[in-house]
Write an enzyme that holds these catalytic residues in place. Structure first.
Site, PDB file in Angstrom:
ATOM      1  N   LYS A  64       0.847  -1.205   0.000  1.00 51.48           N
ATOM      2  CA  LYS A  64       0.000   0.000   0.000  1.00 51.48           C
ATOM      3  C   LYS A  64       0.880   1.252   0.000  1.00 51.48           C
ATOM      4  O   LYS A  64       2.081   1.167   0.303  1.00 51.48           O
ATOM      5  CB  LYS A  64      -0.911  -0.022   1.235  1.00 51.48           C
ATOM      6  N   ARG A 162     -10.498   0.054  14.888  1.00 49.40           N
ATOM      7  CA  ARG A 162     -10.500   0.748  13.606  1.00 49.40           C
ATOM      8  C   ARG A 162     -11.638   0.242  12.744  1.00 49.40           C
ATOM      9  O   ARG A 162     -12.691   0.869  12.692  1.00 49.40           O
ATOM     10  CB  ARG A 162      -9.134   0.589  12.931  1.00 49.40           C
ATOM     11  N   HIS A 195      -6.238  -7.289  12.818  1.00 50.11           N
ATOM     12  CA  HIS A 195      -5.006  -6.487  12.724  1.00 50.11           C
ATOM     13  C   HIS A 195      -4.571  -6.080  14.134  1.00 50.11           C
ATOM     14  O   HIS A 195      -5.392  -5.655  14.936  1.00 50.11           O
ATOM     15  CB  HIS A 195      -5.287  -5.251  11.862  1.00 50.11           C
ATOM     16  N   ARG A 251       1.000 -10.877   6.772  1.00 50.31           N
ATOM     17  CA  ARG A 251       0.879  -9.633   5.979  1.00 50.31           C
ATOM     18  C   ARG A 251       1.954  -8.610   6.363  1.00 50.31           C
ATOM     19  O   ARG A 251       1.636  -7.524   6.836  1.00 50.31           O
ATOM     20  CB  ARG A 251      -0.485  -8.972   6.222  1.00 50.31           C
ATOM     21  N   TYR A 294      14.892  30.665   5.314  1.00 53.31           N
ATOM     22  CA  TYR A 294      13.714  31.383   5.816  1.00 53.31           C
ATOM     23  C   TYR A 294      13.779  31.578   7.325  1.00 53.31           C
ATOM     24  O   TYR A 294      14.154  30.663   8.067  1.00 53.31           O
ATOM     25  CB  TYR A 294      12.438  30.598   5.505  1.00 53.31           C
ATOM     26  N   CYS A 341      13.519  24.098   3.106  1.00 50.45           N
ATOM     27  CA  CYS A 341      12.597  24.809   2.211  1.00 50.45           C
ATOM     28  C   CYS A 341      11.777  23.788   1.421  1.00 50.45           C
ATOM     29  O   CYS A 341      11.967  22.585   1.555  1.00 50.45           O
ATOM     30  CB  CYS A 341      13.362  25.695   1.236  1.00 50.45           C
ATOM     31  N   MET A 342      10.910  24.282   0.585  1.00 52.47           N
ATOM     32  CA  MET A 342      10.087  23.372  -0.221  1.00 52.47           C
ATOM     33  C   MET A 342      10.956  22.546  -1.172  1.00 52.47           C
ATOM     34  O   MET A 342      10.728  21.355  -1.358  1.00 52.47           O
ATOM     35  CB  MET A 342       9.051  24.176  -1.017  1.00 52.47           C
ATOM     36  N   ASP A 343      11.960  23.179  -1.764  1.00 55.09           N
ATOM     37  CA  ASP A 343      12.752  22.512  -2.804  1.00 55.09           C
ATOM     38  C   ASP A 343      14.233  22.378  -2.466  1.00 55.09           C
ATOM     39  O   ASP A 343      14.958  21.711  -3.199  1.00 55.09           O
ATOM     40  CB  ASP A 343      12.660  23.308  -4.117  1.00 55.09           C
TER      41      ASP A 343
HETATM   42  C1  LIG Z   1      -0.389  -1.734   6.780  1.00 55.91           C
HETATM   43  C2  LIG Z   1      -0.990  -3.037   7.140  1.00 55.91           C
HETATM   44  C3  LIG Z   1      -0.178  -4.166   7.333  1.00 55.91           C
HETATM   45  C4  LIG Z   1       1.337  -4.117   7.346  1.00 55.91           C
HETATM   46  O1  LIG Z   1       1.784  -3.589   8.576  1.00 55.91           O
HETATM   47  P1  LIG Z   1       3.369  -3.457   8.902  1.00 55.91           P
HETATM   48  O2  LIG Z   1       3.397  -2.969  10.292  1.00 55.91           O
HETATM   49  O3  LIG Z   1       3.899  -2.471   7.924  1.00 55.91           O
HETATM   50  O4  LIG Z   1       3.942  -4.803   8.716  1.00 55.91           O
HETATM   51  C5  LIG Z   1      -0.815  -5.379   7.541  1.00 55.91           C
HETATM   52  N1  LIG Z   1      -2.165  -5.463   7.578  1.00 55.91           N
HETATM   53  C6  LIG Z   1      -2.971  -4.389   7.420  1.00 55.91           C
HETATM   54  C7  LIG Z   1      -4.432  -4.562   7.490  1.00 55.91           C
HETATM   55  C8  LIG Z   1      -2.404  -3.134   7.220  1.00 55.91           C
HETATM   56  O5  LIG Z   1      -3.207  -2.076   7.074  1.00 55.91           O
END
Ligand SMILES: *Cc1c(COP(=O)(O)O)cnc(C)c1O
Length: 404
Positions: A64, A162, A195, A251, A294, A341-343
């Site tokens: 992601k 969540r 999770h 995951r 700045y 700065c930005m850049d």
């Molecule tokens: C982001 C995420 C992960 C991975 O988590 P890490 O801490 O980066 O290993 C696994 N499962 C879900 C649902 C997530 O949103």
């Protein structure tokens, strides 16, 4: 070591053709300021995570947020050729990007998805997550209207607070909701998952409570013969420290990128994949009393040399690093002077001999015997390594290193 330069599809523009290898004549096209991603590091980390599991457990590479800033398509391909079987993303658009790049592996979308988008995508090996019966009814209706079915994983909130059904608040209601979702004609419930909120902590009490609640739910489903085929819970931290949470699939995200998820995990065997490289844009010998950037927050206390580096907060280099972080020049640490700065960002190179405008600057990564880690930048900007790499989403092009 070969260097590939790619306008990553998710980063600058859609490009289906993938990696463009660089020969010597094209080498000069590698931009001065860039992200360099070591695909061999991604490969090694994937293998290491796979080895932390028994052969019965599959690995989902979480890519992601453009693979935490590393470039989703190239990271996905690398992880898949080194043991990952699945890909995980937060948004449907991220799944579509992977599919449009020609990646066949199953992709699970963690976030919520609009019903018509779920229906459009599901035939392409994309699975959605369902948070409860209301979401399921909407998707089921859309799938019915399209005379198709949608493959889904049900999300269980065992203590993350969540998304998902909450067996800790009401186990019987959770079971009833699961039954009703599994009976919907146009849904195929393939998986169930939860999770962890604190698997990266030294104290695993909360993670173990979440695991106990999840296991209780799984046992109740099993007793009814309703256990989905794919069961998963472990993020990086749990993959590395809680083998009892592996089930059929893990995951990991952050560990794939070689970074440590938190204080309760030993990250020393991981290899960081991302570096940020730049080049000095101008060098300026200045007298004592010279104000930099700045707000004129930095005024030199001695005659010195200031180098201007073309990287800024619009590239993802946090403004919080003003006057505190370091960059590497000729293997030496050079302090950021004045505001980011930005850049551009200025560094003091007065103590480094023979600095020239051609010199490479390592903003993050290793040069000689010195390293600026994502963790160091995270500590200095009061955040976590995840936000440092995932924040590199804007302008910086990505180059990929890979041994031939
Ligand atoms: C982001 C995420 C992960 C991975 O988590 P890490 O801490 O980066 O290993 C696994 N499962 C879900 C649902 C997530 O949103």
């Amino acid at each position: 070591m070969t260097l590939f330069y790619s306008h990553d599809p998710g980063r600058t523009r859609a490009m289906a053709s993938g990696i463009r290898p660089l020969n010597r004549t094209l080498f000069s096209r590698v931009p001065a300021t860039r992200i360099e991603v070591d695909l061999d590091a991604i490969a090694a980390n994937t293998r290491l995570l796979k080895q932390a599991c028994t052969p019965q457990t599959s690995l989902m590479a979480v890519v992601k947020a453009n693979a935490y800033g590393h470039g989703a398509v190239h990271v996905a391909r690398t992880a898949l050729s080194h043991g990952a079987k699945w890909l995980g993303v937060a948004r449907m658009a991220e799944a579509v990007q992977l599919k449009n790049a020609g990646i066949d592996a199953p992709v699970l979308v963690f976030g919520d998805t609009l019903p018509d988008r779920a229906v459009a995508a599901t035939g392409h090996g994309i699975r959605i997550s369902l948070t409860g019966p209301n979401a399921a009814r909407a998707v089921n209706a859309a799938a019915g209207a399209a005379r198709t079915f949608v493959t889904a994983h049900i999300k269980i909130d065992t203590g993350m607070g969540r998304l998902g059904l909450c067996p800790g608040l009401n186990m019987d209601q959770t079971l009833a909701d699961m039954r009703s979702m599994m009976q919907m004609d146009h849904l195929k419930v393939e998986g169930i998952y939860t999770h962890f909120a604190n698997a990266d902590a030294v104290d695993k009490t909360h993670a173990k409570q979440q695991l106990a609640l999840f296991t209780e739910l799984l046992d109740r489903l099993d007793a009814e013969n309703r256990l989905p085929k794919i069961i998963h819970a472990a993020n990086s931290a749990a993959t590395l420290t809680l083998p009892q949470s592996h089930f059929t699939l893990v995951r990991p995200g952050i560990a794939l990128y070689g970074l440590c998820p938190g204080p309760g995990v030993d990250g020393s065997t991981l290899t960081p994949a991302m570096s940020i490289i730049s080049k000095i844009a101008q060098i300026k010998p200045v007298p004592k009393g010279f104000a930099v950037s700045y707000g004129s927050t930095h005024v030199t206390d001695r005659p010195t040399v200031i180098a201007t580096v073309p990287v800024g907060y619009a590239d993802g280099y946090p403004r919080r690093l003003s006057d505190t972080a370091h960059m590497l020049v000729k293997g030496h640490r050079a302090k950021v002077t004045g505001r980011v700065c930005m850049d551009f960002t200025m560094i003091d190179v007065g103590h480094i001999p023979n600095v020239s405008p051609k010199d490479e600057v390592v903003v993050m990564g290793t040069q000689g015997n010195s390293t600026i880690s994502a963790d160091e930048l995270a500590d200095l900007s009061n955040t976590i390594n995840y936000e440092i790499t995932a924040g590199m989403t804007g302008r910086l092009p990505v180059c990929y290193r890979q041994k031939p």
